[in-house]
Design a protein around this motif. Sequence first.
Motif, PDB file in Angstrom:
ATOM      1  N   ILE A  54      47.818  21.996   1.774  1.00  0.00           N
ATOM      2  CA  ILE A  54      48.125  21.078   2.875  1.00  0.00           C
ATOM      3  C   ILE A  54      49.576  20.593   2.781  1.00  0.00           C
ATOM      4  CG2 ILE A  54      47.600  18.808   3.847  1.00  0.00           C
ATOM      5  CD1 ILE A  54      44.669  19.303   3.003  1.00  0.00           C
ATOM      6  N   GLY A  55      49.984  20.191   1.577  1.00  0.00           N
ATOM      7  CA  GLY A  55      51.358  19.734   1.375  1.00  0.00           C
ATOM      8  C   GLY A  55      52.369  20.823   1.661  1.00  0.00           C
ATOM      9  N   TYR A  56      52.051  22.034   1.222  1.00  0.00           N
ATOM     10  CA  TYR A  56      52.921  23.180   1.497  1.00  0.00           C
ATOM     11  C   TYR A  56      53.088  23.385   3.001  1.00  0.00           C
ATOM     12  CZ  TYR A  56      53.733  28.178   2.359  1.00  0.00           C
ATOM     13  OH  TYR A  56      54.187  29.368   2.841  1.00  0.00           O
ATOM     14  N   GLY A  57      51.982  23.272   3.740  1.00  0.00           N
ATOM     15  CA  GLY A  57      52.050  23.446   5.189  1.00  0.00           C
ATOM     16  C   GLY A  57      52.875  22.366   5.867  1.00  0.00           C
ATOM     17  N   ILE A  58      52.751  21.136   5.370  1.00  0.00           N
ATOM     18  CA  ILE A  58      53.525  20.032   5.943  1.00  0.00           C
ATOM     19  C   ILE A  58      55.023  20.257   5.733  1.00  0.00           C
ATOM     20  CG2 ILE A  58      54.058  17.566   5.712  1.00  0.00           C
ATOM     21  CD1 ILE A  58      51.067  17.138   5.101  1.00  0.00           C
ATOM     22  N   VAL A  59      55.391  20.651   4.519  1.00  0.00           N
ATOM     23  CA  VAL A  59      56.809  20.898   4.227  1.00  0.00           C
ATOM     24  C   VAL A  59      57.328  22.057   5.057  1.00  0.00           C
ATOM     25  CG1 VAL A  59      58.462  21.601   2.450  1.00  0.00           C
ATOM     26  CG2 VAL A  59      56.674  19.948   1.902  1.00  0.00           C
ATOM     27  N   GLN A  60      56.549  23.125   5.171  1.00  0.00           N
ATOM     28  CA  GLN A  60      56.992  24.283   5.943  1.00  0.00           C
ATOM     29  C   GLN A  60      57.194  23.915   7.412  1.00  0.00           C
ATOM     30  OE1 GLN A  60      54.416  27.698   5.717  1.00  0.00           O
ATOM     31  NE2 GLN A  60      55.999  29.088   6.419  1.00  0.00           N
ATOM     32  N   GLY A  61      56.266  23.134   7.973  1.00  0.00           N
ATOM     33  CA  GLY A  61      56.410  22.720   9.359  1.00  0.00           C
ATOM     34  C   GLY A  61      57.551  21.749   9.569  1.00  0.00           C
ATOM     35  N   SER A  62      57.911  21.005   8.526  1.00  0.00           N
ATOM     36  CA  SER A  62      58.981  20.010   8.622  1.00  0.00           C
ATOM     37  C   SER A  62      60.336  20.565   8.206  1.00  0.00           C
ATOM     38  CB  SER A  62      58.653  18.797   7.733  1.00  0.00           C
ATOM     39  OG  SER A  62      57.396  18.255   8.053  1.00  0.00           O
ATOM     40  N   ALA A 115      54.328  21.252  -7.786  1.00  0.00           N
ATOM     41  CA  ALA A 115      54.834  20.479  -6.651  1.00  0.00           C
ATOM     42  C   ALA A 115      56.246  20.922  -6.284  1.00  0.00           C
ATOM     43  CB  ALA A 115      54.814  18.987  -6.988  1.00  0.00           C
ATOM     44  N   ALA A 116      57.093  21.102  -7.298  1.00  0.00           N
ATOM     45  CA  ALA A 116      58.457  21.570  -7.044  1.00  0.00           C
ATOM     46  C   ALA A 116      58.447  22.984  -6.474  1.00  0.00           C
ATOM     47  CB  ALA A 116      59.272  21.523  -8.333  1.00  0.00           C
ATOM     48  N   PHE A 117      57.600  23.830  -7.032  1.00  0.00           N
ATOM     49  CA  PHE A 117      57.490  25.206  -6.545  1.00  0.00           C
ATOM     50  C   PHE A 117      57.050  25.218  -5.088  1.00  0.00           C
ATOM     51  CE2 PHE A 117      55.356  29.251  -5.870  1.00  0.00           C
ATOM     52  CZ  PHE A 117      56.182  30.160  -6.515  1.00  0.00           C
ATOM     53  N   GLY A 118      56.070  24.385  -4.741  1.00  0.00           N
ATOM     54  CA  GLY A 118      55.575  24.344  -3.364  1.00  0.00           C
ATOM     55  C   GLY A 118      56.639  23.915  -2.383  1.00  0.00           C
ATOM     56  N   LEU A 119      57.440  22.913  -2.745  1.00  0.00           N
ATOM     57  CA  LEU A 119      58.507  22.427  -1.864  1.00  0.00           C
ATOM     58  C   LEU A 119      59.534  23.519  -1.594  1.00  0.00           C
ATOM     59  CD1 LEU A 119      60.124  20.189  -0.400  1.00  0.00           C
ATOM     60  CD2 LEU A 119      61.095  19.578  -2.617  1.00  0.00           C
ATOM     61  N   VAL A 120      60.040  24.126  -2.658  1.00  0.00           N
ATOM     62  CA  VAL A 120      61.096  25.135  -2.498  1.00  0.00           C
ATOM     63  C   VAL A 120      60.536  26.407  -1.878  1.00  0.00           C
ATOM     64  CG1 VAL A 120      62.878  26.456  -3.709  1.00  0.00           C
ATOM     65  CG2 VAL A 120      62.337  24.141  -4.452  1.00  0.00           C
ATOM     66  N   PHE A 121      59.310  26.766  -2.248  1.00  0.00           N
ATOM     67  CA  PHE A 121      58.689  27.948  -1.667  1.00  0.00           C
ATOM     68  C   PHE A 121      58.488  27.779  -0.164  1.00  0.00           C
ATOM     69  CE2 PHE A 121      55.214  30.649  -0.353  1.00  0.00           C
ATOM     70  CZ  PHE A 121      55.471  31.850  -0.999  1.00  0.00           C
ATOM     71  N   ALA A 122      58.063  26.586   0.268  1.00  0.00           N
ATOM     72  CA  ALA A 122      57.859  26.334   1.698  1.00  0.00           C
ATOM     73  C   ALA A 122      59.161  26.457   2.477  1.00  0.00           C
ATOM     74  CB  ALA A 122      57.260  24.945   1.895  1.00  0.00           C
ATOM     75  N   MET A 123      60.267  26.001   1.905  1.00  0.00           N
ATOM     76  CA  MET A 123      61.568  26.157   2.564  1.00  0.00           C
ATOM     77  C   MET A 123      61.936  27.635   2.661  1.00  0.00           C
ATOM     78  SD  MET A 123      62.529  23.160   3.486  1.00  0.00           S
ATOM     79  CE  MET A 123      64.206  23.586   3.982  1.00  0.00           C
ATOM     80  N   ASN A 124      61.691  28.372   1.584  1.00  0.00           N
ATOM     81  CA  ASN A 124      61.931  29.821   1.618  1.00  0.00           C
ATOM     82  C   ASN A 124      61.147  30.487   2.745  1.00  0.00           C
ATOM     83  OD1 ASN A 124      63.417  31.397  -0.762  1.00  0.00           O
ATOM     84  ND2 ASN A 124      62.611  29.509  -1.615  1.00  0.00           N
ATOM     85  N   SER A 125      59.864  30.196   2.796  1.00  0.00           N
ATOM     86  CA  SER A 125      58.989  30.838   3.766  1.00  0.00           C
ATOM     87  C   SER A 125      59.388  30.499   5.197  1.00  0.00           C
ATOM     88  CB  SER A 125      57.541  30.414   3.507  1.00  0.00           C
ATOM     89  OG  SER A 125      56.660  31.033   4.415  1.00  0.00           O
ATOM     90  N   SER A 126      59.734  29.224   5.428  1.00  0.00           N
ATOM     91  CA  SER A 126      60.127  28.800   6.769  1.00  0.00           C
ATOM     92  C   SER A 126      61.404  29.500   7.225  1.00  0.00           C
ATOM     93  CB  SER A 126      60.317  27.279   6.793  1.00  0.00           C
ATOM     94  OG  SER A 126      60.743  26.843   8.060  1.00  0.00           O
TER      95      SER A 126
END
Length: 210
Positions: A54-62, A115-126
């Motif tokens: 869920i957090g990953y999705g929020i970061v990716q959308g934001s 948590a750090a991986f999810g944040l940076v990974f979501a930016m990568n994916s977006s």
Amino acid sequence: MFSKSAGINILSLARFFLFGARDVWFVVALPVFLQQALGWRFWEVGGFMGLWVIGYGIVQGSAPALRRSWGQSAPPGVKAVEFWSGSLTAIPALIAIALWREAAHPGIAVVVGLAAFGLVFAMNSSIHSYMILAYTEAEDVSLNVGFYYMANAAGRLVGTVLSGALFLVGGLQACLWASALLVALAFAVSTRLPMPPRQLSTQATDGSRA
């Protein structure tokens, strides 16, 4: 089988490595490690993994809003892909080192690192998802996006298989080192990306006005 666009082929290969890097430790190794090594109960593991998604999705959308808040008003380009994949490379390696050196409690190292991986990974994916459209002509959108997500699915499949195999051989640390290697490959591939046609034409127009 491949796209006519070099940019799409290269970006799809980077996507393959990127999602392999996530699933090689996230899909099989991580939940088993949390339950076996840390003694988490089934609902704790499932709840934690669900909250991470869920957090990953929020970061990716934001991601667009986050980039603007950091003063990056221009659309992302090749340098953004390189920066975020390069940044991501260090995170699984640091988690593996923390576990190896016992620098922190394993639970803290894994939770904070994830948590750090999810944040940076979501930016990568977006940014990847933006770039695939930047490389695509209007009449080839469905074909090129389909090819891109085929590479995404292939990376997830390989990562999932490796996650179980490597965990049996070397535990979570082996999976984390494999993740770091796969992200490094995504970064190396990304350095070969050409500038998207629209950005290239804009740059040429700005140059002619100068």
